[in-house]
Motif scaffolding. Structure first.
Motif, PDB file in Angstrom:
ATOM      1  N   LEU A  25      39.002  17.319  33.658  1.00  0.00           N
ATOM      2  CA  LEU A  25      39.301  18.331  32.617  1.00  0.00           C
ATOM      3  C   LEU A  25      41.193  18.694  32.810  1.00  0.00           C
ATOM      4  CD1 LEU A  25      36.604  20.882  31.916  1.00  0.00           C
ATOM      5  CD2 LEU A  25      37.411  18.986  30.427  1.00  0.00           C
ATOM      6  N   GLY A  26      41.514  18.021  33.911  1.00  0.00           N
ATOM      7  CA  GLY A  26      43.089  18.272  34.167  1.00  0.00           C
ATOM      8  C   GLY A  26      43.215  19.335  35.133  1.00  0.00           C
ATOM      9  N   ALA A  27      42.254  19.844  35.945  1.00  0.00           N
ATOM     10  CA  ALA A  27      42.520  20.800  36.834  1.00  0.00           C
ATOM     11  C   ALA A  27      43.042  20.202  38.276  1.00  0.00           C
ATOM     12  CB  ALA A  27      41.230  21.513  37.104  1.00  0.00           C
ATOM     13  N   SER A  28      44.073  20.714  38.721  1.00  0.00           N
ATOM     14  CA  SER A  28      44.504  20.582  40.047  1.00  0.00           C
ATOM     15  C   SER A  28      43.698  20.680  41.034  1.00  0.00           C
ATOM     16  CB  SER A  28      46.142  21.074  40.255  1.00  0.00           C
ATOM     17  OG  SER A  28      45.892  22.644  40.422  1.00  0.00           O
ATOM     18  N   PRO A  29      44.036  20.347  42.284  1.00  0.00           N
ATOM     19  CA  PRO A  29      43.179  20.718  43.473  1.00  0.00           C
ATOM     20  C   PRO A  29      43.027  22.308  43.823  1.00  0.00           C
ATOM     21  CG  PRO A  29      44.237  18.962  44.081  1.00  0.00           C
ATOM     22  CD  PRO A  29      44.977  19.002  42.817  1.00  0.00           C
ATOM     23  N   THR A  30      44.003  22.923  43.498  1.00  0.00           N
ATOM     24  CA  THR A  30      44.111  24.347  43.726  1.00  0.00           C
ATOM     25  C   THR A  30      43.327  25.083  42.859  1.00  0.00           C
ATOM     26  OG1 THR A  30      46.592  24.154  44.511  1.00  0.00           O
ATOM     27  CG2 THR A  30      45.857  26.366  43.864  1.00  0.00           C
ATOM     28  N   ILE A  31      43.329  24.450  41.459  1.00  0.00           N
ATOM     29  CA  ILE A  31      42.600  25.096  40.581  1.00  0.00           C
ATOM     30  C   ILE A  31      41.128  24.847  40.651  1.00  0.00           C
ATOM     31  CG2 ILE A  31      42.149  25.187  37.835  1.00  0.00           C
ATOM     32  CD1 ILE A  31      44.734  26.556  38.565  1.00  0.00           C
ATOM     33  N   VAL A  32      40.954  23.976  41.100  1.00  0.00           N
ATOM     34  CA  VAL A  32      39.378  23.644  41.656  1.00  0.00           C
ATOM     35  C   VAL A  32      38.851  24.590  42.738  1.00  0.00           C
ATOM     36  CG1 VAL A  32      37.810  21.776  42.547  1.00  0.00           C
ATOM     37  CG2 VAL A  32      39.418  21.164  40.988  1.00  0.00           C
ATOM     38  N   LEU A  51      39.811  26.426  30.972  1.00  0.00           N
ATOM     39  CA  LEU A  51      39.583  27.773  30.858  1.00  0.00           C
ATOM     40  C   LEU A  51      38.200  28.149  30.393  1.00  0.00           C
ATOM     41  CD1 LEU A  51      40.861  30.660  29.992  1.00  0.00           C
ATOM     42  CD2 LEU A  51      41.302  29.697  27.425  1.00  0.00           C
ATOM     43  N   LEU A  52      37.385  27.514  29.525  1.00  0.00           N
ATOM     44  CA  LEU A  52      36.028  27.830  29.319  1.00  0.00           C
ATOM     45  C   LEU A  52      35.365  27.542  30.898  1.00  0.00           C
ATOM     46  CD1 LEU A  52      34.456  28.706  27.049  1.00  0.00           C
ATOM     47  CD2 LEU A  52      33.830  25.967  26.553  1.00  0.00           C
ATOM     48  N   LEU A  53      35.594  26.897  31.767  1.00  0.00           N
ATOM     49  CA  LEU A  53      34.800  26.724  32.850  1.00  0.00           C
ATOM     50  C   LEU A  53      35.192  28.025  33.750  1.00  0.00           C
ATOM     51  CD1 LEU A  53      35.470  23.213  34.595  1.00  0.00           C
ATOM     52  CD2 LEU A  53      33.241  24.299  33.828  1.00  0.00           C
ATOM     53  N   PHE A  54      36.204  28.594  33.621  1.00  0.00           N
ATOM     54  CA  PHE A  54      36.761  29.860  34.385  1.00  0.00           C
ATOM     55  C   PHE A  54      36.101  30.814  33.693  1.00  0.00           C
ATOM     56  CE2 PHE A  54      40.766  28.274  36.412  1.00  0.00           C
ATOM     57  CZ  PHE A  54      40.616  29.016  37.565  1.00  0.00           C
TER      58      PHE A  54
END
Length: 196
Positions: free
Chosen positions: A47-54, A106-109
């Motif tokens: 979905l385009g997340a960076s490793p930090t966001i993961v 965003l929805l995952l968050f």
């Protein structure tokens, strides 16, 4: 060859008793924590997340539990254990479904935040066990809650990995179904404990 003893007449299945329902609730909460371990990083990256966001996505569940465990504990003192446990199961079912349907980071968050808040019900589960046990049986009841933690931690990642072989969304739909079934059972069979 050993023969199983027949269940005592009138004695319900453990999982249909208040202790069994609370045990299952904690297991399902911990499955919600562990289920994402093998899947979330790959899915979030898709979905385009960076490793930090993961990393933040993974940590936000535990952060919400940390913040909301005392809040849910206080709410259960004020409004009762049963409503908080039922609301937690509903939140777990909805958040698991939302994770399965998520099409953006965003929805995952949002779903992980809701899942963490719902998963903070372990403090209420422990209070429920304290309410329904005697001093003589309390250690056994708390031991069952501890076992539920262990089972959830083991089943969650395994559950996620096996079901993800079919579809990466399937583990979340299965977790939502488990929580929904437990919610129905709890609605029908979980009484408010006597706290006097």
């Amino acid at each position: 060859m050993s023969r199983r003893r027949p269940r005592e007449a009138g004695k319900p299945n453990f999982f249909l008793t208040p202790m069994g329902i609370v045990f299952t609730t904690v297991v399902i909460d911990l499955i919600g924590f562990g289920i994402v371990v093998p899947i979330l990083p790959l899915w979030a990256e898709d979905l385009g997340a960076s490793p930090t966001i993961v990393g933040v996505l993974t940590a936000v569940y535990s952060l919400m539990q940390f913040i909301f465990a005392p809040v849910l504990g206080r709410l259960s003192d004020r409004f009762g254990r049963r409503p908080v446990i039922l609301a937690s199961l509903l939140g777990t079912a909805l958040s698991s479904l939302l994770i399965g349907l998520a099409n953006s980071v965003l929805l995952l968050f949002i779903a992980r935040i809701l899942n963490g808040i719902s998963g903070a019900s372990y403090s209420t589960a422990q209070a429920y066990v304290a309410d329904i046990t005697t001093p003589e049986t309390r250690a056994r009841g708390m031991g069952l809650i501890g076992a539920a933690f262990g089972i959830g931690f083991v089943i969650g990642p395994a559950f996620g990995a096996v079901f993800a072989l079919v579809d990466h969304r399937l583990p979340f739909f299965a977790a939502a179904l488990l929580a929904a079934v437990n919610l129905i059972i709890a609605w029908k069979r979980l009484p408010e404990p006597d706290r006097t």
